[in-house]
Design an enzyme around this catalytic site. Structure first.
Site, PDB file in Angstrom:
ATOM      1  N   SER A  75      -6.214  -2.298   1.469  1.00 26.63           N
ATOM      2  CA  SER A  75      -6.413  -1.896   0.079  1.00 26.63           C
ATOM      3  C   SER A  75      -6.810  -3.053  -0.828  1.00 26.63           C
ATOM      4  CB  SER A  75      -5.161  -1.213  -0.492  1.00 26.63           C
ATOM      5  OG  SER A  75      -5.067   0.080   0.034  1.00 26.63           O
ATOM      6  N   SER A 121     -10.602   9.562  -1.457  1.00 25.68           N
ATOM      7  CA  SER A 121     -10.822   8.590  -0.381  1.00 25.68           C
ATOM      8  C   SER A 121     -12.115   8.881   0.366  1.00 25.68           C
ATOM      9  CB  SER A 121      -9.647   8.611   0.597  1.00 25.68           C
ATOM     10  OG  SER A 121      -8.449   8.278  -0.058  1.00 25.68           O
ATOM     11  N   GLU A 133       0.805  -1.232   0.000  1.00 23.28           N
ATOM     12  CA  GLU A 133       0.000   0.000   0.000  1.00 23.28           C
ATOM     13  C   GLU A 133       0.838   1.282   0.000  1.00 23.28           C
ATOM     14  OE1 GLU A 133      -3.825  -0.158   2.372  1.00 23.28           O
ATOM     15  OE2 GLU A 133      -2.595  -1.530   3.512  1.00 23.28           O
TER      16      GLU A 133
END
Length: 322
Positions: free
Chosen positions: A164, A297, A14
């Site tokens: 993720s 996000s 990530e």
């Protein structure tokens, strides 16, 4: 002016997303109060990277950096590392030993929530529901018929400690299980295999805002792919709808469960909890304690919907840590 070390990068798959999150924090930091320093944390080096991309090594003894003969120390650390060592408790414990305030939860909460298996087990006695699951450790004998008997098909094979959506597979036939298990083992030596929950996926942000624990507007996730995977998360292969298209009652219900989990675990900082709602019942999947902070996000989207700017969001995190 306070010196804020924004730590980003990390040791997991990530790291690239973390670098983006860290840069967003740096960009939106209130420059009338703070001087932000981009600190890259990698296995091979811990460095401060200046505006000209010049690197200065971090002294791990006291987490300081020397730039042009001047030693710089930090008043607070803004943790933007997804995955290890930022989200699993290692950095939190290190900063606690050095007595440097940092913005995420404490090391125990980080380690617990990072371990999906242990996290869901701790919440189960409080009536918080989760999918039926089967656990494997690397080296265990794989008995596909036993797995299918317990969790059914389709099912999800996930690394126990990774984020993720790296290493996750949706498995539709028993024959696909060994391949999916190998993929998950590339990310972690522990695996969790979960029953497929067919319902509405929502993501619930809970934060301590100005001393009060609040639930942010809830996001519904509609993935074009089989599930909310890496592509769906970061490459636009999903619709994220805030506020979620669920009833007011369900909004209250799922928000209350996410908030209760935050309080039960004595969390601090950001948290983003994922649920799937099946027949009016929310099932908890996992909790992220260092959620993505890129403008795309979910937490930034939810904060914006709540009327909280990114600058306010980041200022609040630092002030609470201090």
């Amino acid at each position: 002016m306070k010196n804020i070390a924004i730590i980003m990068g990390g040791y997991s798959s990530e790291y690239q997303i973390s670098l983006i999150s860290g840069k967003v924090v740096h960009r939106y930091l209130d420059q009338s109060k703070y001087t932000g320093f981009c600190i890259h944390i990698f296995k091979e080096k811990w460095v401060y990277v200046d505006a000209d991309q010049k690197e200065f090594p971090i002294d791990k003894n006291d987490f300081s950096v020397t730039v042009n003969q001047t030693k710089i120390t930090f008043d607070c650390v803004f943790n933007a590392i997804h995955g290890t060592p930022g989200e699993d408790g290692l950095m939190q414990a290190y900063f606690e030993l050095l007595q440097i305030p940092q913005t995420s939860c404490d090391y125990y909460q980080a380690a617990l929530t990072f371990n999906k298996r242990d996290f869901l087990s701790v919440l189960k006695p409080y009536g918080i529901k989760s999918a039926t699951s089967y656990y494997l450790n690397k080296g265990d004998t794989i008995q596909t018929n036993q797995i299918v008997t317990k969790v059914g098909l389709p099912c999800f094979v996930k690394p126990n400690k990774a984020g993720s959506s790296f290493g996750i597979s949706k498995v539709k036939t028993e024959a696909e299980l060994p391949i999916a298990i190998e993929v998950a083992y590339q990310e972690d030596d522990e695996i969790i295999i979960e029953s497929f929950l067919d319902g509405t996926e929502v993501s619930v942000g809970v934060i301590n805002y100005k001393g009060e624990i609040i639930v942010l507007p809830i996001t519904e996730i509609v993935s074009e792919n089989d599930f909310f995977d890496y592509e769906a998360k970061y490459q636009g292969k999903s619709q994220e709808i805030t506020p979620a298209r669920i009833s007011d009652e369900m909004t209250q219900k799922v928000g209350a469960i996410a908030k209760r989990a935050y309080e039960l675990l004595k969390m601090s900082g950001f948290s983003r909890t994922e649920f799937i709602i099946v027949n009016e019942e929310p099932f908890m999947l996992e909790m992220n304690t260092i959620p993505g902070l890129t403008p795309e996000s979910l937490i930034p989207q939810q904060a914006t919907a709540a009327g909280i700017s990114l600058t306010d969001l980041f200022t609040n995190a630092i002030e609470l840590a201090l």
